[in-house]
Design an enzyme around this catalytic site. Structure first.
Site, mmCIF file in Angstrom:
data_model
loop_
_atom_site.group_PDB
_atom_site.id
_atom_site.type_symbol
_atom_site.label_atom_id
_atom_site.label_comp_id
_atom_site.label_asym_id
_atom_site.label_seq_id
_atom_site.Cartn_x
_atom_site.Cartn_y
_atom_site.Cartn_z
ATOM 1 N N ASN A 89 62.045 23.676 36.868
ATOM 2 C CA ASN A 89 62.677 24.374 35.743
ATOM 3 C C ASN A 89 63.365 25.617 36.308
ATOM 4 O O ASN A 89 62.703 26.576 36.669
ATOM 5 C CB ASN A 89 61.592 24.751 34.721
ATOM 6 N N LYS B 278 65.268 27.677 34.767
ATOM 7 C CA LYS B 278 65.403 28.748 33.762
ATOM 8 C C LYS B 278 66.825 29.332 33.820
ATOM 9 O O LYS B 278 67.779 28.589 34.023
ATOM 10 C CB LYS B 278 64.307 29.792 33.965
ATOM 11 N N HIS C 127 59.680 24.495 25.505
ATOM 12 C CA HIS C 127 59.130 25.364 26.550
ATOM 13 C C HIS C 127 58.587 26.645 25.921
ATOM 14 O O HIS C 127 59.150 27.152 24.943
ATOM 15 C CB HIS C 127 60.223 25.687 27.585
ATOM 16 N N GLU D 239 58.799 29.659 26.698
ATOM 17 C CA GLU D 239 59.764 30.768 26.581
ATOM 18 C C GLU D 239 60.674 30.557 25.370
ATOM 19 O O GLU D 239 61.070 31.517 24.707
ATOM 20 C CB GLU D 239 60.564 30.911 27.884
ATOM 21 N N GLU E 158 51.537 23.484 30.033
ATOM 22 C CA GLU E 158 51.811 24.757 30.700
ATOM 23 C C GLU E 158 51.070 25.879 29.975
ATOM 24 O O GLU E 158 51.571 26.399 28.959
ATOM 25 C CB GLU E 158 53.309 25.049 30.682
ATOM 26 N N GLY F 294 54.672 32.091 35.343
ATOM 27 C CA GLY F 294 55.325 33.240 35.961
ATOM 28 C C GLY F 294 54.382 34.397 36.257
ATOM 29 O O GLY F 294 54.821 35.505 36.539
ATOM 30 N N SER G 38 52.885 28.627 37.515
ATOM 31 C CA SER G 38 52.678 29.228 38.840
ATOM 32 C C SER G 38 52.248 28.221 39.907
ATOM 33 O O SER G 38 51.469 28.554 40.806
ATOM 34 C CB SER G 38 51.663 30.376 38.767
HETATM 35 P P1 PGA Z 1 56.429 29.120 36.924
HETATM 36 O O1 PGA Z 1 57.175 28.498 35.647
HETATM 37 O O2 PGA Z 1 56.190 27.999 37.892
HETATM 38 O O3 PGA Z 1 57.395 30.157 37.470
HETATM 39 O O4 PGA Z 1 55.150 29.717 36.437
HETATM 40 C C1 PGA Z 1 56.804 27.259 35.124
HETATM 41 C C2 PGA Z 1 57.587 26.969 33.881
HETATM 42 O O5 PGA Z 1 57.823 27.895 33.085
HETATM 43 O O6 PGA Z 1 58.014 25.810 33.644
#
Ligand code: PGA
Length: 271
Positions: free
Chosen positions: A12, A14, A107, A109, A183, A189, A229
């Site tokens: 991803n 982003k 997602h 976010e 997730e 993150g 992460s």
């Molecule tokens: P991250 O993000 O690996 O940076 O924690 C995962 C995601 O949001 O899909």
């Protein structure tokens, strides 16, 4: 290691990588894979999907035939209507015209920062499955919900609203076009990864829910990915778990070296 559903490694991106940066990244990944990954590894059953920003999708697609790894590309979101007055959104038919076959839905976010709900994720999921896309539905609990012992309740509600309820939606699951990405919000993150035991336990909760709702076959065929992460150091232990069929990776998927290390980790385990 035998993984009944193979392995899916998803990246991803982003809000990272312009079209020019996309082209450079894909070239470097391809060169690195040619140089460092033995052919014997490359042919193992791992599916690679990357989700660039929508403005970089057509650049990414234009390179797909020339990459050393068979990377597929997907959109980070798409609307449930096919066209209309929805400023800022993109639709399934637009993606189809570009040859894009994957869409990420719900997602955390999108939920936390842009007001999306499980209900709107559900509409997107159903419409996009019906349009023939592979859909990756994201679910996950917050830290407070986990600490309050509410993880299963929260996931059940997200799945209940996020997935098609009608019996006519069931066949969409049976060809493996629906993927669930678990997730935990507290792991995204933050550098905090769920332990393989925590992730496996939660994946079992999700698989059991799918079984109860859609039956054994649909449950057994639905890949469930872990995200939050994930790094080259943690991917192998996570993918070793029986119900973890892949990873959805943000930060570690956008740098050439760490992406290639994730690829190697996934391929090694798919042996
Ligand atoms: P991250 O993000 O690996 O940076 O924690 C995962 C995601 O949001 O899909």
């Amino acid at each position: 290691m035998k993984k009944p559903r193979g392995i899916l490694l998803a990246g991803n991106w982003k809000m990272n990588k312009s079209p020019r940066e996309t082209a450079a990244f894909l070239k470097d990944v391809s060169d690195g894979a040619r140089k460092n990954l033995p052919l014997e590894l490359i042919h193992r059953p791992v599916r690679f999907v990357c989700f660039p920003p929508s403005v970089s999708l057509s650049e990414a697609q234009s390179h797909s035939g020339e990459l050393a790894l068979p990377i597929e590309f997907g959109a980070q979101n798409a609307h449930f209507e096919k066209s209309g007055a929805f400023t800022g959104e993109i639709s399934g038919p637009m993606l189809q015209e570009m040859g894009v076959r994957w869409v990420l839905v719900g997602h955390s976010e999108r939920r936390a920062l842009f007001g999306e709900t499980s209900e709107s994720a559900g509409k997107r999921c159903l419409s996009l499955l019906q349009q023939g896309f592979n859909v990756m539905l994201c679910v996950g609990e917050t830290r407070a919900e986990r600490e309050g012992g509410k993880t299963a309740v929260v996931l059940h509600a997200q799945l209940q609203h996020g997935l098609p309820a009608s019996p006519s939606g069931i066949e969409e699951f049976l060809d493996g076009r629906l993927v669930i990405a678990y997730e935990p919000v507290w792991a995204i993150g933050t550098g905090l990864t769920a332990t393989p035991e925590q992730a496996e336990e939660t994946h079992q909760v999700i698989r059991k829910w799918l079984w109860d709702r859609f039956g054994m076959e649909a449950s057994a065929r639905t890949p469930i990915l872990y995200g939050g992460s994930v790094t080259p150091d943690t991917i192998q232990a996570l993918l070793s778990c029986a119900n973890i069929d892949g990873a959805l990776v943000g930060g570690a998927s956008i740098k050439v070296d760490s992406y290639l290390a994730l690829v190697r980790g996934a391929l090694t385990l798919a042996g």
